[in-house]
Structure formats: structure tokens, C-alpha cells
Design an enzyme around this catalytic site. Structure first.
Site, PDB file in Angstrom:
ATOM      1  N   ASP A  98       0.773  -1.238   0.000  1.00  0.00           N
ATOM      2  CA  ASP A  98       0.000   0.000   0.000  1.00  0.00           C
ATOM      3  C   ASP A  98       0.810   1.297   0.000  1.00  0.00           C
ATOM      4  O   ASP A  98       0.478   2.219  -0.706  1.00  0.00           O
ATOM      5  CB  ASP A  98      -0.937   0.026   1.209  1.00  0.00           C
ATOM      6  CG  ASP A  98      -1.942  -1.115   1.180  1.00  0.00           C
ATOM      7  OD1 ASP A  98      -1.696  -2.108   0.467  1.00  0.00           O
ATOM      8  OD2 ASP A  98      -2.967  -1.015   1.865  1.00  0.00           O
TER       9      ASP A  98
ATOM     10  N   GLU B  35       0.991  -9.024  11.702  1.00  0.00           N
ATOM     11  CA  GLU B  35       0.770  -8.687  10.294  1.00  0.00           C
ATOM     12  C   GLU B  35       2.112  -8.550   9.569  1.00  0.00           C
ATOM     13  O   GLU B  35       2.296  -9.028   8.465  1.00  0.00           O
ATOM     14  CB  GLU B  35      -0.009  -7.363  10.207  1.00  0.00           C
ATOM     15  CG  GLU B  35      -0.348  -6.910   8.799  1.00  0.00           C
ATOM     16  CD  GLU B  35      -1.139  -5.613   8.769  1.00  0.00           C
ATOM     17  OE1 GLU B  35      -1.328  -4.996   9.847  1.00  0.00           O
ATOM     18  OE2 GLU B  35      -1.567  -5.207   7.678  1.00  0.00           O
TER      19      GLU B  35
HETATM   20  C1  GLC Z   1      -3.090  -4.039   3.728  1.00  0.00           C
HETATM   21  C2  GLC Z   1      -1.974  -4.676   2.915  1.00  0.00           C
HETATM   22  C3  GLC Z   1      -2.575  -5.555   1.835  1.00  0.00           C
HETATM   23  C4  GLC Z   1      -3.504  -6.567   2.489  1.00  0.00           C
HETATM   24  C5  GLC Z   1      -4.523  -5.905   3.414  1.00  0.00           C
HETATM   25  C6  GLC Z   1      -5.279  -6.905   4.265  1.00  0.00           C
HETATM   26  O1  GLC Z   1      -3.890  -3.226   2.960  1.00  0.00           O
HETATM   27  O2  GLC Z   1      -1.135  -3.719   2.368  1.00  0.00           O
HETATM   28  O3  GLC Z   1      -1.573  -6.196   1.096  1.00  0.00           O
HETATM   29  O4  GLC Z   1      -4.145  -7.317   1.527  1.00  0.00           O
HETATM   30  O5  GLC Z   1      -3.882  -5.041   4.301  1.00  0.00           O
HETATM   31  O6  GLC Z   1      -4.394  -7.683   5.011  1.00  0.00           O
END
Ligand code: GLC
Length: 418
Positions: A157, A381
Site C-alpha cells: 500500500d 501482520e
Molecule cells: C493491507 C496490505 C494488503 C492486504 C490488506 C489486508 O492493505 O497492504 O496487502 O491485503 O492489508 O491484510
């Protein structure tokens, strides 16, 4: 068996909302595209039926134009922003309006290799996967390099690759908004307000035209060709070809796509910097950042050992590999999301590519490094590369899934050698 094995299974169970899993309760209360595919390989270690269901539920959200959204909003949850009212998706399930790295065909092939008795379910998914890949080849294709119109489409992101392309955008017309992510996670581990204004500006642009691809092709102010998309689509198209051939289906169109992406991926090679990186299509410039996505070239089966010097250099810089941004780059921030932290699922894809490309020792070293990081710090995460400190959300689905399928000593890795 490690005690972490039971914990990982319990996380998948707790995040299961019936047919799909959320990445983690609170921070991400919906179904995310590539998260679900990683979840499936985790389920596949102990519940193959549930693994297939995860991918089937994801593809049930496919739009008529073939796009498979990055988020499916099955049940509205006010704890997440931006939700369905902002995205205004136009598919069968309330959704976002962009996609995410197309890893599904590869994982479908792996699921089938783990247990060939689910051939019917795989066969039914093939036309949907082909439609999705066709959408990429039609609307995200810059001479075979795959680009995105929103940073979130890459799944990485806020990585530094977007800094210059986003700086060229003046966010306008967005209403005042309340972020919810920073109520769940410390602000220092999340993107900044500056980035968020631009993310929302791009969402509004798409939503205002009903996600009309032809229109967006003319007006999209953000167009960046990206290694995550290019390399995962190339790999997935090869796997889709193998699946289709296995069921006696025609493959000539898939062969053409494979050829086109293989040639197009060369545009992402930045000879000066000695790395694959992004290209801002509006200016034609390389972004010049070595990221964990750069190392997906082996997973894509291209480039030979071009990335090896960078891999070996970066592996020696921090205790845990692979940092999402080169620690030697000025934009590196070891705790902020995609600007430095280690992501276990990226490590699995990188290692998979390494072991297939004649580097099994590096692949195994990366697995052990990831195993120790998760064993010591739990199912975060993402992790600080300096010491493995957990960051972002906790009890995270993809970290648990990657543990079960790959990082744990008890993982059934050999069985998905497709
Ligand atoms: C964030 C991450 C993305 C992922 C999402 C849910 O947006 O950057 O890659 O899919 O979280 O975990």
C-alpha cells in the site's frame, strides 16, 4: 509439532466468518483478495474442503468485466474505512473497485497438487481465472508490464515506489474523513495522512465514473507498472496454462499472454540500479527502490540470477529478511508498513522462486529465518527486520497460514511441488 501449529490453526478458525476469512478482526473485517488465497493454503494443511471454499467465495465476487475485487464487503462493519459506500463497487457482492495481486491460479494449482481429488472444483474455477487474467491483459497492460491505477492494487500500500507518482497528484474533492486504521494500530506503523488523501482521491475518481475502465484509461492520474503485479500474473498465467492443459482445454491464448508478459517484464529491469523496480508510466522513469517485490522475479521464472547480488546484500543488512524496502534506501522505515517491515507471505513467494531456480539453500535459510521470527514473536501482520518485533495487526490470517503451509518444521512443503 510446534505449539505454534495449534495457535496458527486457532487463528484461522477465529478469523473464519463462514466461507471466507478476515485478515484480522478489527483492523480488516472483510474478505481481502490475496489474503484469502494465502488463507486457503493454510487451511489446505488440515481442511482441504475449507481451502477450496475460500477461493470459491472470493471468485463469487468477480465483476461482469472479469475483475476480482481487492475487498469483498460481505457484511458491513463500521470499524473499517473506506467502506462500501465510498468504493461503490459494481459487482455481485459489495466491493472495492480495484483488484489485487493475482496469485489465485498458482495456489489453485498447488491445492490440486496437495490433493488431486478436488479436480472438479479446480476445473470450475478455470474460466473465472481466465476472465480475471483477461481483465488484467486488457486494462492493466503496458506492453506486457502490468500497471496499477491505485497503490492498494499491488497489496504494497505505502511503499516508497509510490512517493513520486503520488506527489504529482493534487487530491481534490474528498470530503472530511475519519481514518479507522489508526484506532487499531499505532500511527507510526501505518501510512501518513498525506498518502491517505491521495488514496481517497483515486478511489473517488473511480467511484464517480462507476469504475468505467475505458474512461479511467483516459483520466487515471496514477499509472505505475509494478513487479508484484507483473511477476504474480506471469507466474499465475503459467500455472493456469498447466491447469487448463491438464483438463484438456485449449491454451493458445494463455501462451500468448505468457509470451507478452515475459517480454514486457523486461521494462521493469532498471539496469542502472541493478534491480527490478516500478516504472511511472506518466514520466517513463524507474522508481529506483529495491523492494521485496523485486525478488519475485524468481517466482515469475525470469531474469536468471540478476537479483542475486541485491538479495545477498540485503540479506546481510538486518537480522530478519526480506525487508519490504532496501534498508540502504533513504525512505526505509523499519516499522512503517511497506516501507521496511518483513512480510512472511512475501518471504514464502520469494523462497518458492529461489528453490525453483537453483537456490534451495537460500530458500531454506529464508524459511528458517521466517520460522524463527514467527516462533519468537507470534502471528503479527508484519515484523521489524532489525529484531523481529511484531507490528501492525495481530492474530493475522496470512502469517498463520504461511506458518502452517511453509515456515513451520511440520509444514507439508514437499506436497505442493507442482
Ligand atoms: C493491507 C496490505 C494488503 C492486504 C490488506 C489486508 O492493505 O497492504 O496487502 O491485503 O492489508 O491484510
Amino acid at each position: 509439532m510446534s505449539p505454534r501449529d495449534d495457535e496458527a490453526r486457532a487463528i484461522l478458525k477465529a478469523n473464519d466468518r463462514g466461507g471466507y476469512t478476515v485478515p484480522t478482526a478489527g483492523l480488516y473485517p472483510y474478505q481481502w483478495n490475496w489474503d484469502s488465497v494465502f488463507a486457503a493454503i493454510g487451511f489446505a494443511t488440515h481442511d482441504m474442503d475449507r481451502a477450496w471454499t475460500e477461493i470459491e467465495t472470493l471468485l463469487a465476487g468477480q465483476w461482469p468485466n472479469g475483475m476480482v475485487p481487492h475487498i469483498l464487503f460481505h457484511r458491513v462493519d463500521p470499524g473499517y474505512f473506506p467502506g462500501p459506500d465510498i468504493w461503490r463497487g459494481v459487482g455481485p457482492v459489495p466491493s472495492s473497485g480495484i483488484s489485487q495481486p493475482p496469485i489465485a491460479a498458482t495456489f489453485v494449482r498447488w491445492l490440486l497438487a496437495m490433493d488431486p481429488s478436488h479436480g472438479d472444483r479446480a476445473r470450475r474455477l478455470i474460466p473465472k481465472l481466465i476472465d480475471w487474467h483477461r481483465w488484467f491483459m486488457t486494462w492493466r497492460n503496458a506492453g506486457g508490464a502490468i500497471f496499477v491505477t491505485h497503490p492498494w492494487e499491488t497489496g504494497r500500500d505505502n511503499c516508497p515506489d509510490w512517493d513520486a507518482p503520488l506527489a504529482a497528484i493534487e487530491p481534490a474533492g474528498i470530503n472530511a474523513y475519519d481514518r479507522r486504521d489508526t484506532t487499531h494500530v499505532q500511527a507510526g506503523e501505518r501510512p501518513r495522512r498525506w498518502d491517505y488523501d491521495r488514496y481517497l482521491h483515486l478511489v473517488k475518481l473511480g467511484a464517480d465514473c462507476g469504475w468505467d475502465d475505458a474512461h479511467l484509461q483516459q483520466v487515471a492520474p496514477f499509472r505505475v507498472a509494478d513487479p508484484t503485479m507483473t511477476f504474480t500474473l506471469l507466474r499465475a498465467t503459467r500455472d493456469l496454462r498447466a491447469l487448463a492443459a491438464g483438463f484438456g482445454q485449449p491454451t493458445s491464448r494463455l501462451d500468448r499472454w505468457i509470451d507478452e508478459i515475459t517480454r514486457g517484464a523486461e521494462q521493469l529491469w532498471n539496469a542502472g540500479a541493478g534491480t527490478y523496480d516500478c516504472v511511472d508510466l506518466r514520466t517513463g522513469t524507474h522508481t529506483g527502490v529495491v523492494t521485496n517485490a523485486s525478488f519475485l522475479s524468481w517466482y515469475a521464472g525470469i531474469g536468471g540470477d540478476r537479483m542475486l547480488p541485491q538479495f545477498d546484500r540485503i540479506a546481510g543488512l538486518t537480522r530478519h529478511a526480506v525487508p519490504s524496502t532496501d534498508p540502504a534506501h533513504p525512505a526505509y522505515e523499519p516499522k512503517r508498513y511497506w516501507r521496511g517491515p518483513v512480510w512472511a507471505m512475501m518471504n514464502m513467494l520469494i523462497a518458492r522462486g529461489l528453490s525453483e531456480s537453483g537456490h534451495p539453500n537460500r530458500a531454506e535459510a529464508l524459511r528458517i529465518n521466517t520460522r524463527d521470527m514467527i516462533a519468537e514473536n507470534g502471528f503479527a501482520e508484519y515484523f521489524d527486520p532489525r529484531d523481529g518485533a511484531p507490528a501492525g495487526g495481530r492474530n493475522f490470517t496470512w502469517t498463520a497460514a504461511i506458518w502452517l503451509a511453509w515456515a513451520s518444521d511440520s509444514a507439508r512443503r514437499a506436497e505442493w511441488a507442482a
